[in-house]
Design a protein around this motif. Structure first.
Motif, PDB file in Angstrom:
ATOM      1  N   GLY A 127      66.646 -36.846  43.886  1.00 33.28           N
ATOM      2  CA  GLY A 127      66.150 -36.726  45.250  1.00 33.28           C
ATOM      3  C   GLY A 127      66.930 -37.528  46.268  1.00 33.28           C
ATOM      4  N   GLN A 128      68.008 -38.186  45.829  1.00 34.16           N
ATOM      5  CA  GLN A 128      68.779 -39.065  46.715  1.00 34.16           C
ATOM      6  C   GLN A 128      69.905 -38.279  47.370  1.00 34.16           C
ATOM      7  OE1 GLN A 128      68.489 -43.322  44.499  1.00 34.16           O
ATOM      8  NE2 GLN A 128      69.391 -41.703  43.272  1.00 34.16           N
ATOM      9  N   SER A 129      69.518 -37.373  48.236  1.00 37.84           N
ATOM     10  CA  SER A 129      70.477 -36.497  48.903  1.00 37.84           C
ATOM     11  C   SER A 129      69.958 -36.186  50.295  1.00 37.84           C
ATOM     12  CB  SER A 129      70.650 -35.201  48.098  1.00 37.84           C
ATOM     13  OG  SER A 129      71.466 -34.288  48.778  1.00 37.84           O
ATOM     14  N   CYS A 130      70.862 -36.177  51.274  1.00 33.74           N
ATOM     15  CA  CYS A 130      70.424 -35.974  52.655  1.00 33.74           C
ATOM     16  C   CYS A 130      69.851 -34.580  52.874  1.00 33.74           C
ATOM     17  CB  CYS A 130      71.580 -36.228  53.620  1.00 33.74           C
ATOM     18  SG  CYS A 130      73.048 -35.232  53.316  1.00 33.74           S
ATOM     19  N   GLU A 131      70.226 -33.618  52.022  1.00 31.28           N
ATOM     20  CA  GLU A 131      69.696 -32.269  52.188  1.00 31.28           C
ATOM     21  C   GLU A 131      68.564 -31.963  51.210  1.00 31.28           C
ATOM     22  OE1 GLU A 131      72.707 -32.971  51.033  1.00 31.28           O
ATOM     23  OE2 GLU A 131      73.396 -31.546  49.513  1.00 31.28           O
ATOM     24  N   ALA A 132      68.038 -32.979  50.536  1.00 30.86           N
ATOM     25  CA  ALA A 132      66.931 -32.764  49.601  1.00 30.86           C
ATOM     26  C   ALA A 132      65.743 -32.140  50.327  1.00 30.86           C
ATOM     27  CB  ALA A 132      66.515 -34.086  48.961  1.00 30.86           C
ATOM     28  N   ARG A 133      65.183 -31.110  49.733  1.00 31.42           N
ATOM     29  CA  ARG A 133      64.076 -30.388  50.377  1.00 31.42           C
ATOM     30  C   ARG A 133      62.752 -31.056  49.996  1.00 31.42           C
ATOM     31  NH1 ARG A 133      65.724 -24.507  48.555  1.00 31.42           N
ATOM     32  NH2 ARG A 133      66.912 -25.644  47.009  1.00 31.42           N
ATOM     33  N   SER A 134      62.405 -32.050  50.781  1.00 28.45           N
ATOM     34  CA  SER A 134      61.289 -32.924  50.429  1.00 28.45           C
ATOM     35  C   SER A 134      59.936 -32.428  50.925  1.00 28.45           C
ATOM     36  CB  SER A 134      61.547 -34.332  50.979  1.00 28.45           C
ATOM     37  OG  SER A 134      61.853 -34.272  52.355  1.00 28.45           O
ATOM     38  N   ARG A 135      59.910 -31.275  51.584  1.00 29.12           N
ATOM     39  CA  ARG A 135      58.636 -30.684  52.009  1.00 29.12           C
ATOM     40  C   ARG A 135      58.583 -29.227  51.563  1.00 29.12           C
ATOM     41  NH1 ARG A 135      58.608 -30.939  58.163  1.00 29.12           N
ATOM     42  NH2 ARG A 135      60.866 -30.782  57.869  1.00 29.12           N
ATOM     43  N   LEU A 136      57.380 -28.759  51.264  1.00 26.43           N
ATOM     44  CA  LEU A 136      57.166 -27.368  50.875  1.00 26.43           C
ATOM     45  C   LEU A 136      56.111 -26.744  51.779  1.00 26.43           C
ATOM     46  CD1 LEU A 136      56.988 -27.600  46.970  1.00 26.43           C
ATOM     47  CD2 LEU A 136      58.597 -26.188  48.264  1.00 26.43           C
ATOM     48  N   TYR A 137      56.460 -25.613  52.376  1.00 25.58           N
ATOM     49  CA  TYR A 137      55.492 -24.810  53.113  1.00 25.58           C
ATOM     50  C   TYR A 137      55.340 -23.490  52.363  1.00 25.58           C
ATOM     51  CZ  TYR A 137      56.158 -28.099  56.958  1.00 25.58           C
ATOM     52  OH  TYR A 137      56.214 -29.237  57.723  1.00 25.58           O
ATOM     53  N   VAL A 138      54.155 -23.263  51.806  1.00 34.24           N
ATOM     54  CA  VAL A 138      53.934 -22.098  50.951  1.00 34.24           C
ATOM     55  C   VAL A 138      52.854 -21.211  51.567  1.00 34.24           C
ATOM     56  CG1 VAL A 138      53.383 -21.311  48.618  1.00 34.24           C
ATOM     57  CG2 VAL A 138      54.514 -23.526  48.950  1.00 34.24           C
ATOM     58  N   HIS A 139      53.136 -19.917  51.671  1.00 30.00           N
ATOM     59  CA  HIS A 139      52.168 -18.974  52.238  1.00 30.00           C
ATOM     60  C   HIS A 139      50.899 -18.960  51.385  1.00 30.00           C
ATOM     61  CE1 HIS A 139      50.385 -15.180  53.610  1.00 30.00           C
ATOM     62  NE2 HIS A 139      51.160 -15.295  54.683  1.00 30.00           N
ATOM     63  N   GLU A 140      49.762 -18.867  52.055  1.00 28.14           N
ATOM     64  CA  GLU A 140      48.483 -18.961  51.358  1.00 28.14           C
ATOM     65  C   GLU A 140      48.297 -17.877  50.296  1.00 28.14           C
ATOM     66  OE1 GLU A 140      45.414 -18.662  54.251  1.00 28.14           O
ATOM     67  OE2 GLU A 140      46.047 -16.701  55.008  1.00 28.14           O
ATOM     68  N   ASP A 141      48.944 -16.720  50.467  1.00 27.92           N
ATOM     69  CA  ASP A 141      48.771 -15.634  49.501  1.00 27.92           C
ATOM     70  C   ASP A 141      49.397 -15.954  48.143  1.00 27.92           C
ATOM     71  OD1 ASP A 141      47.452 -14.254  51.443  1.00 27.92           O
ATOM     72  OD2 ASP A 141      49.029 -12.765  51.802  1.00 27.92           O
ATOM     73  N   VAL A 142      50.403 -16.823  48.125  1.00 30.44           N
ATOM     74  CA  VAL A 142      51.063 -17.165  46.857  1.00 30.44           C
ATOM     75  C   VAL A 142      50.934 -18.654  46.540  1.00 30.44           C
ATOM     76  CG1 VAL A 142      52.705 -15.260  46.962  1.00 30.44           C
ATOM     77  CG2 VAL A 142      53.294 -17.449  48.037  1.00 30.44           C
ATOM     78  N   TYR A 143      50.146 -19.364  47.345  1.00 26.17           N
ATOM     79  CA  TYR A 143      50.057 -20.816  47.208  1.00 26.17           C
ATOM     80  C   TYR A 143      49.582 -21.235  45.813  1.00 26.17           C
ATOM     81  CZ  TYR A 143      48.582 -25.646  47.947  1.00 26.17           C
ATOM     82  OH  TYR A 143      48.416 -27.007  47.830  1.00 26.17           O
ATOM     83  N   ASP A 144      48.476 -20.670  45.355  1.00 23.97           N
ATOM     84  CA  ASP A 144      47.912 -21.095  44.070  1.00 23.97           C
ATOM     85  C   ASP A 144      48.875 -20.825  42.922  1.00 23.97           C
ATOM     86  OD1 ASP A 144      45.608 -21.995  45.290  1.00 23.97           O
ATOM     87  OD2 ASP A 144      44.492 -20.138  44.934  1.00 23.97           O
ATOM     88  N   GLU A 145      49.472 -19.627  42.905  1.00 28.19           N
ATOM     89  CA  GLU A 145      50.413 -19.290  41.836  1.00 28.19           C
ATOM     90  C   GLU A 145      51.633 -20.202  41.888  1.00 28.19           C
ATOM     91  OE1 GLU A 145      53.262 -15.594  40.292  1.00 28.19           O
ATOM     92  OE2 GLU A 145      52.048 -15.368  42.117  1.00 28.19           O
ATOM     93  N   PHE A 146      52.151 -20.409  43.090  1.00 25.94           N
ATOM     94  CA  PHE A 146      53.338 -21.256  43.231  1.00 25.94           C
ATOM     95  C   PHE A 146      53.053 -22.679  42.772  1.00 25.94           C
ATOM     96  CE2 PHE A 146      55.913 -24.352  45.405  1.00 25.94           C
ATOM     97  CZ  PHE A 146      57.196 -23.841  45.301  1.00 25.94           C
ATOM     98  N   MET A 147      51.956 -23.255  43.246  1.00 29.59           N
ATOM     99  CA  MET A 147      51.668 -24.647  42.925  1.00 29.59           C
ATOM    100  C   MET A 147      51.396 -24.837  41.439  1.00 29.59           C
ATOM    101  SD  MET A 147      52.203 -26.409  45.543  1.00 29.59           S
ATOM    102  CE  MET A 147      51.602 -27.954  44.858  1.00 29.59           C
ATOM    103  N   GLU A 148      50.711 -23.895  40.826  1.00 28.84           N
ATOM    104  CA  GLU A 148      50.446 -23.998  39.392  1.00 28.84           C
ATOM    105  C   GLU A 148      51.755 -24.040  38.607  1.00 28.84           C
ATOM    106  OE1 GLU A 148      48.192 -21.539  35.768  1.00 28.84           O
ATOM    107  OE2 GLU A 148      48.039 -20.841  37.851  1.00 28.84           O
ATOM    108  N   LYS A 149      52.679 -23.160  38.961  1.00 30.12           N
ATOM    109  CA  LYS A 149      53.958 -23.103  38.254  1.00 30.12           C
ATOM    110  C   LYS A 149      54.845 -24.292  38.613  1.00 30.12           C
ATOM    111  CE  LYS A 149      54.060 -18.089  37.636  1.00 30.12           C
ATOM    112  NZ  LYS A 149      54.777 -16.819  37.913  1.00 30.12           N
ATOM    113  N   PHE A 150      54.814 -24.698  39.883  1.00 26.75           N
ATOM    114  CA  PHE A 150      55.648 -25.823  40.315  1.00 26.75           C
ATOM    115  C   PHE A 150      55.228 -27.111  39.611  1.00 26.75           C
ATOM    116  CE2 PHE A 150      56.668 -29.396  43.086  1.00 26.75           C
ATOM    117  CZ  PHE A 150      58.009 -29.168  43.353  1.00 26.75           C
ATOM    118  N   VAL A 151      53.935 -27.378  39.568  1.00 26.22           N
ATOM    119  CA  VAL A 151      53.436 -28.594  38.921  1.00 26.22           C
ATOM    120  C   VAL A 151      53.729 -28.564  37.422  1.00 26.22           C
ATOM    121  CG1 VAL A 151      51.353 -29.887  38.313  1.00 26.22           C
ATOM    122  CG2 VAL A 151      51.678 -29.069  40.653  1.00 26.22           C
TER     123      VAL A 151
END
Length: 224
Positions: A127-151
């Protein structure tokens, strides 16, 4: 090394010599790059690597009348200081400064691909990079599926020695950076965020003197 190469290659391509002042805590990769340049046949004196502190070596280079251009990657406060110092001799300046980059996942996204890209985007290079994507904005329609898989994928990443093939995430560069990370996590939790993975310092057997944060760490529902 990669950022140094980005600056060195265009300069020597148009016939300029370069003086590289690497970050104080990470000088070795730039020194190796300088050695590679010599082995590749770059003439002596064209690519020069001078380690040292920014307040001494860095300021000297920025203020010296024989230096025509300064290119810097780093924090915004230091970038402002460099611009002010360089203005005294009307140097050309290129600044690539700190940011807070987001990943945006739309409702029609390939969720598996988005998860893989998001993992690489934030945990690459610890994570030590100036372009590290440190925030996630996820559409509510895919939020649950995305977060389950991401975690789930985040929990599979291994913290350890980067020279070992099974390691995904290495150590943090210093205790100061450890404190910064810990401060961000505590601040987010105080603002109502929920820690999903990690979120505290780690102690790796055999590497007790290293700076290990319990990465990968992820939080949700932070305030803007």
């Amino acid at each position: 090394m990669m950022m140094a190469a980005w600056k060195i290659a265009p300069a020597i391509a148009v016939g300029c010599s370069v003086v590289v002042k690497p970050a104080s805590l990470t000088p070795l990769s730039a020194i190796v790059l300088g050695e590679i340049c010599i082995e590749a046949g770059v003439p002596e004196g064209v690519v020069n690597v001078i380690p040292g502190s920014g307040s001494v070596v860095g300021n000297y280079l920025v203020e010296h009348e024989k230096v025509d251009k300064v290119a810097f990657t780093g924090s915004t406060p230091i970038g402002k200081d460099i611009m002010a110092r360089a203005s005294q001799t009307l140097k050309r300046v290129t600044l690539e400064l700190g940011g807070k980059s987001p990943s945006i996942v739309f409702e029609d996204a390939d969720v598996d691909a988005a998860v893989a890209g998001s993992l690489f985007g934030i945990f690459y290079n610890t994570g030590q990079s100036c372009e590290a994507r440190s925030r996630l904005y996820v559409h509510e329609d895919v939020y649950d599926e995305f977060m389950e898989k991401f975690v789930a994928k985040t929990k599979q990443l291994k913290l350890g020695n980067p020279f070992e093939k099974e390691t995904h995430v290495g150590a943090v560069i210093s205790q100061d950076q450890m404190d910064v990370i810990d401060g961000y996590v505590k601040s987010a939790v105080a603002d109502g965020a929920q820690v999903l993975t990690g979120g505290k310092a780690a102690n790796l057997e055999g590497y007790e003197n290293g700076y290990w944060y319990e990465l990968p760490s992820s939080l949700k529902q932070t305030t803007a």
